[in-house]
Design a protein around this motif. Structure first.
Motif, PDB file in Angstrom:
ATOM      1  N   PHE A 254       0.839  -1.206   0.000  1.00 30.59           N
ATOM      2  CA  PHE A 254       0.000   0.000   0.000  1.00 30.59           C
ATOM      3  C   PHE A 254       0.869   1.249   0.000  1.00 30.59           C
ATOM      4  O   PHE A 254       2.006   1.219   0.491  1.00 30.59           O
TER       5      PHE A 254
ATOM      6  N   ARG B 212      -4.527   2.607  -0.022  1.00 28.67           N
ATOM      7  CA  ARG B 212      -4.603   2.467  -1.476  1.00 28.67           C
ATOM      8  C   ARG B 212      -3.480   1.540  -1.944  1.00 28.67           C
ATOM      9  O   ARG B 212      -2.324   1.693  -1.540  1.00 28.67           O
ATOM     10  N   ALA B 213      -3.841   0.561  -2.777  1.00 26.41           N
ATOM     11  CA  ALA B 213      -2.815  -0.337  -3.323  1.00 26.41           C
ATOM     12  C   ALA B 213      -1.873   0.467  -4.201  1.00 26.41           C
ATOM     13  O   ALA B 213      -2.280   1.428  -4.852  1.00 26.41           O
TER      14      ALA B 213
ATOM     15  N   PRO C 213      -4.752  -2.391  -8.340  1.00 22.33           N
ATOM     16  CA  PRO C 213      -5.083  -3.237  -7.189  1.00 22.33           C
ATOM     17  C   PRO C 213      -5.387  -4.686  -7.557  1.00 22.33           C
ATOM     18  O   PRO C 213      -4.982  -5.599  -6.831  1.00 22.33           O
TER      19      PRO C 213
ATOM     20  N   ALA D 210      -5.303  -4.928   3.793  1.00 26.85           N
ATOM     21  CA  ALA D 210      -5.932  -3.615   3.597  1.00 26.85           C
ATOM     22  C   ALA D 210      -6.957  -3.372   4.698  1.00 26.85           C
ATOM     23  O   ALA D 210      -6.997  -2.304   5.327  1.00 26.85           O
TER      24      ALA D 210
ATOM     25  N   ASP E 151      -9.499   3.030  -0.323  1.00 22.26           N
ATOM     26  CA  ASP E 151      -9.758   3.611  -1.638  1.00 22.26           C
ATOM     27  C   ASP E 151     -10.735   2.721  -2.415  1.00 22.26           C
ATOM     28  O   ASP E 151     -10.661   1.497  -2.331  1.00 22.26           O
TER      29      ASP E 151
ATOM     30  N   THR F  24      -9.384   0.056  -4.776  1.00 21.21           N
ATOM     31  CA  THR F  24      -8.682  -0.965  -3.985  1.00 21.21           C
ATOM     32  C   THR F  24      -9.709  -1.903  -3.348  1.00 21.21           C
ATOM     33  O   THR F  24      -9.563  -3.123  -3.390  1.00 21.21           O
TER      34      THR F  24
END
Ligand code: ATP
Ligand code: MG
Length: 451
Positions: A116, A146-147, A151, A165, A177, A180
């Motif tokens: 992330f 967020r990735a 994602p 996450a 996000d 994501t």
């Protein structure tokens, strides 16, 4: 953005060893994130362009923790510093680490292979300057998980990341996000291939976080919950009536959230009613009953925790709490009732069961439970203990040897006699003397025709 952090002096000295040998060394990942958030830092992980063998030659005490993935642990001024060579990951299969890695001399490449954006940051130890090529500083300020990159592609690489996450969101109180989050259901096939041990570690961190309830609702929303705890998903929509405002699922989530932040209690609260769907019945007057749900919940809890590979001792403790959660303490309980309760559940379970009861009541949706409803039980048990009263066979003034001394035959009748004496002593603690118990023993002998 000009953000800086102060890296502790001993860690700056650590990095200087690399610099003197012509290598670079940064601190990366969680330590940078947590420092910027003003949270306590548990571990400082280092990243370097030195190869593991080169790191080994720089320090006296180096443990080759994951040397094939470029990680060694350096003992330095009382710390253990995980030091990893800059790398680009290969595919993650079932293990804790990628199957293959390629080393690189590029810090930015190393940061971008991380999960992330808020985890993909480094700090230059001397200047304290933050290096955040993937927008980590902005996302940290916006409180977003967020990735890094696409994602779906990142979750296909390692199916554990979706759960991570949710873990970071629960721990930090961040949102996830949209793209994501949307990638989670899209990659659920990949999640299924992740080992139970890795899933367990993340789940444990979600449950022990300050926002366990929120994390559980997110798990449900993302579609991961039925993959991890299908028996909990099955509680959705199972209404309960009575004082309950929630269905069984919402009740369990709320109880878990209300429980003290210890894994055992959080798990017990989360699972204490999972047997209800199977035990739900309608009485003649239309009210709902759940007879035997404590036994059924304990059975299902044990199966779920074993599947998730929780350690045996923890499984036993949680299952025991679930099995005994249905007690209805009131100030009208006699001392004998208190003693019988302790004898049934064990002294060490009194406090956790009281805490579970409070969480259970708080989880009904009618506001927080009144601690006075059950906490006085703990004080009463303490008071009885202070008077040295017996709660279990080992507290009896006589034992098997004494019975053998009066000619009692060894075997199951001896255990039954001792149990009967304990029952008598729970009712009347004054009976717990050697003399009086031997009298009782004689009477039992005659009654049951032993010998
Ligand atoms: P914690 O405080 O929970 O230890 P952390 O960020 O240090 O948080 P770790 O699991 O210890 O988390 O991982 C250290 C760093 O390694 C992460 O910050 C991240 O940069 C990277 N990382 C860990 N696991 C993965 C993964 N599965 N995929 C990609 N990067 C990962
Ligand atoms: Mg860490």
């Amino acid at each position: 953005m000009g953000r800086r952090i102060d890296v502790p002096k001993d860690l700056r000295e650590f990095a200087r060893v690399f610099a003197k040998a012509g290598f670079s060394c940064y601190f990366v990942g969680g330590a940078v994130r947590d420092s910027l958030l003003g949270l306590p830092v548990s571990d400082w992980d280092a990243a370097t362009d030195a190869k593991p063998e080169q790191v080994r030659s720089l320090f006296r005490s180096v443990i080759p923790t994951g040397i094939q993935h470029g990680t060694v642990t350096v003992r330095w001024q009382g710390r253990s510093i995980e030091t990893t060579t800059f790398r680009v990951d290969g595919e993650y299969k079932d293990g804790r680490r990628p199957e293959s890695v390629r080393f690189t001399s590029d810090l930015l490449e190393d940061l971008s292979r991380r999960d992330f954006t808020i985890n993909g940051m480094a700090v230059d130890p001397d200047s304290g300057v933050i290096i955040a090529p993937d927008g980590g500083l902005r996302d940290l300020a916006d409180c977003v998980i967020r990735a890094i990159g696409d994602p779906v592609a990142r979750f296909e690489e390692d199916g554990l990341r979706p759960l991570r996450a949710i873990r970071f969101a629960s721990r930090l109180g961040f949102s996830i996000d949209e793209a994501t989050f949307a990638a989670i259901p899209a990659t659920v096939e990949r999640f299924r291939k992740v080992s139970a041990e890795r899933v367990r570690e993340e789940l444990a961190k979600i449950l022990a976080s300050a926002r366990a309830g929120e994390g559980l609702l997110r798990l449900d929303e993302s579609g991961l919950l039925p993959e991890i705890l299908p028996e909990l998903s099955r509680c959705k929509g199972v209404g309960q009536g009575g004082p309950h405002r929630y269905d069984v699922f919402r009740h369990l989530v709320a109880a878990c959230d209300a429980a003290p932040q210890r894994l055992t209690l959080r798990l017990a609260a989360l699972l204490h009613d999972i047997g209800k769907p199977a035990r739900r019945a309608e009485a003649d007057d239309g009210s709902l009953t759940f007879y035997g749900h404590d036994v059924e919940s304990a059975r299902l809890a044990e199966a779920a925790l074993r599947r998730l590979k929780f350690p045996n001792a923890l499984v036993d403790e949680v299952v025991h709490l679930v099995r005994h959660h249905m007690f209805d303490y009131s100030e009208h309980w006699t001392d004998a009732a208190v003693r019988r309760f302790v004898s049934r559940v064990g002294l060490e379970s009194v406090k956790p069961l009281a805490e579970l009861r409070l969480a259970d009541t708080s989880g009904m949706g009618n506001g927080p439970a009144d601690v006075r409803s059950v906490m006085p039980l703990i004080a009463r048990v303490e008071a009885l203990r202070a008077k040295d009263q017996a709660f279990s066979l080992k507290d009896l003034a006589i034992g098997g040897n004494d019975l053998a001394g009066i000619g009692w035959p060894k075997g199951p009748s001896m255990g039954r006699a001792l149990a009967e004496m304990l029952e008598a002593v729970l009712d009347d603690p004054d009976l717990n003397t050697r003399e009086r118990l031997l009298e009782i023993a004689e009477r039992i002998k005659v009654k049951h025709g032993v010998i």
